[in-house]
Design a protein around this motif. Structure first.
Motif, PDB file in Angstrom:
ATOM      1  N   SER A  61      33.753  43.728  61.029  1.00  0.00           N
ATOM      2  CA  SER A  61      32.752  42.987  60.253  1.00  0.00           C
ATOM      3  C   SER A  61      31.545  43.848  59.917  1.00  0.00           C
ATOM      4  O   SER A  61      30.839  43.562  58.944  1.00  0.00           O
ATOM      5  CB  SER A  61      32.280  41.757  61.024  1.00  0.00           C
ATOM      6  OG  SER A  61      33.332  40.846  61.215  1.00  0.00           O
TER       7      SER A  61
ATOM      8  N   ARG B 225      38.291  39.169  55.803  1.00  0.00           N
ATOM      9  CA  ARG B 225      39.256  40.183  56.218  1.00  0.00           C
ATOM     10  C   ARG B 225      39.913  39.675  57.507  1.00  0.00           C
ATOM     11  O   ARG B 225      39.235  39.379  58.486  1.00  0.00           O
ATOM     12  CB  ARG B 225      38.544  41.505  56.461  1.00  0.00           C
ATOM     13  CG  ARG B 225      39.464  42.624  56.847  1.00  0.00           C
ATOM     14  CD  ARG B 225      38.895  43.958  56.488  1.00  0.00           C
ATOM     15  NE  ARG B 225      38.864  44.037  55.026  1.00  0.00           N
ATOM     16  CZ  ARG B 225      38.003  44.797  54.333  1.00  0.00           C
ATOM     17  NH1 ARG B 225      37.131  45.534  54.956  1.00  0.00           N
ATOM     18  NH2 ARG B 225      38.027  44.808  53.021  1.00  0.00           N
TER      19      ARG B 225
ATOM     20  N   VAL C  58      32.100  42.862  55.577  1.00  0.00           N
ATOM     21  CA  VAL C  58      33.061  41.833  55.191  1.00  0.00           C
ATOM     22  C   VAL C  58      33.333  40.976  56.417  1.00  0.00           C
ATOM     23  O   VAL C  58      33.691  41.505  57.476  1.00  0.00           O
ATOM     24  CB  VAL C  58      34.382  42.469  54.690  1.00  0.00           C
ATOM     25  CG1 VAL C  58      35.392  41.391  54.326  1.00  0.00           C
ATOM     26  CG2 VAL C  58      34.120  43.375  53.496  1.00  0.00           C
TER      27      VAL C  58
ATOM     28  N   ASP D  80      43.045  40.843  53.212  1.00  0.00           N
ATOM     29  CA  ASP D  80      41.889  40.104  52.717  1.00  0.00           C
ATOM     30  C   ASP D  80      42.360  38.841  52.009  1.00  0.00           C
ATOM     31  O   ASP D  80      43.267  38.894  51.168  1.00  0.00           O
ATOM     32  CB  ASP D  80      41.081  40.956  51.743  1.00  0.00           C
ATOM     33  CG  ASP D  80      40.402  42.136  52.419  1.00  0.00           C
ATOM     34  OD1 ASP D  80      40.285  42.130  53.656  1.00  0.00           O
ATOM     35  OD2 ASP D  80      39.981  43.068  51.714  1.00  0.00           O
TER      36      ASP D  80
END
Length: 150
Positions: A105, A61, A109, A56
């Motif tokens: 995702s 990410r 994130v 991250d």
């Protein structure tokens, strides 16, 4: 209070950092690189659950991917983790961008791909934006839908 006086001369506009030609050439070169990445099998290191190894940074990410075992080895050296086993999957870049990124995702994130990190001067980031990842995983998809992007 009195009104401020207007400037006696027009305020000069700053020069663009790069010319339109250089910007267009950069976009073209990135499009070629993206096309090559999509057609190429890359190595994606995995964790003990066989999930892609990620890091991250900047609220995104990043899935780590490598063009070859030498690049993966340089990453291991940079992390100080040479002595451990590095299992990996071999995936087409297109599959990584079109299927794996949206799956990662989905946990809320934003996700992109970091290619050959740890290889000085050769790493490339494929961020989660339209034209690189599917719209469902793109950070700028809402802006596109609202007509904000040009």
């Amino acid at each position: 209070m009195s009104e401020p006086e207007p400037p006696s001369a027009p305020i000069p506009r700053p020069e663009p950092l790069i010319s339109d030609d250089v910007a267009a050439r950069g976009r073209h070169e990135f499009a070629v690189l993206l096309g090559e990445f999509r057609r190429t099998a890359v190595l994606v290191p995995t964790d003990e659950d066989e999930a892609p190894l990620v890091g991250d940074f900047g609220g995104i990410r990043w899935i780590y991917a490598f063009s070859n075992e030498s690049a993966l080895a340089r990453f291991a050296i940079a992390r100080g983790e040479v002595g451990r086993e590095w299992p990996y999957q071999r995936l087409l870049g297109a599959r990584l961008l079109d299927a794996t990124v949206p799956a990662v995702s989905a946990v809320g994130v934003p996700c992109g791909v970091a290619l050959d990190v740890g290889t000085e001067g050769e790493g490339v980031l494929f961020p989660p934006v339209s034209g690189i990842v599917p719209e469902a995983a793109a950070l700028d998809a809402d802006a596109d839908a609202e007509g904000i992007r040009g």
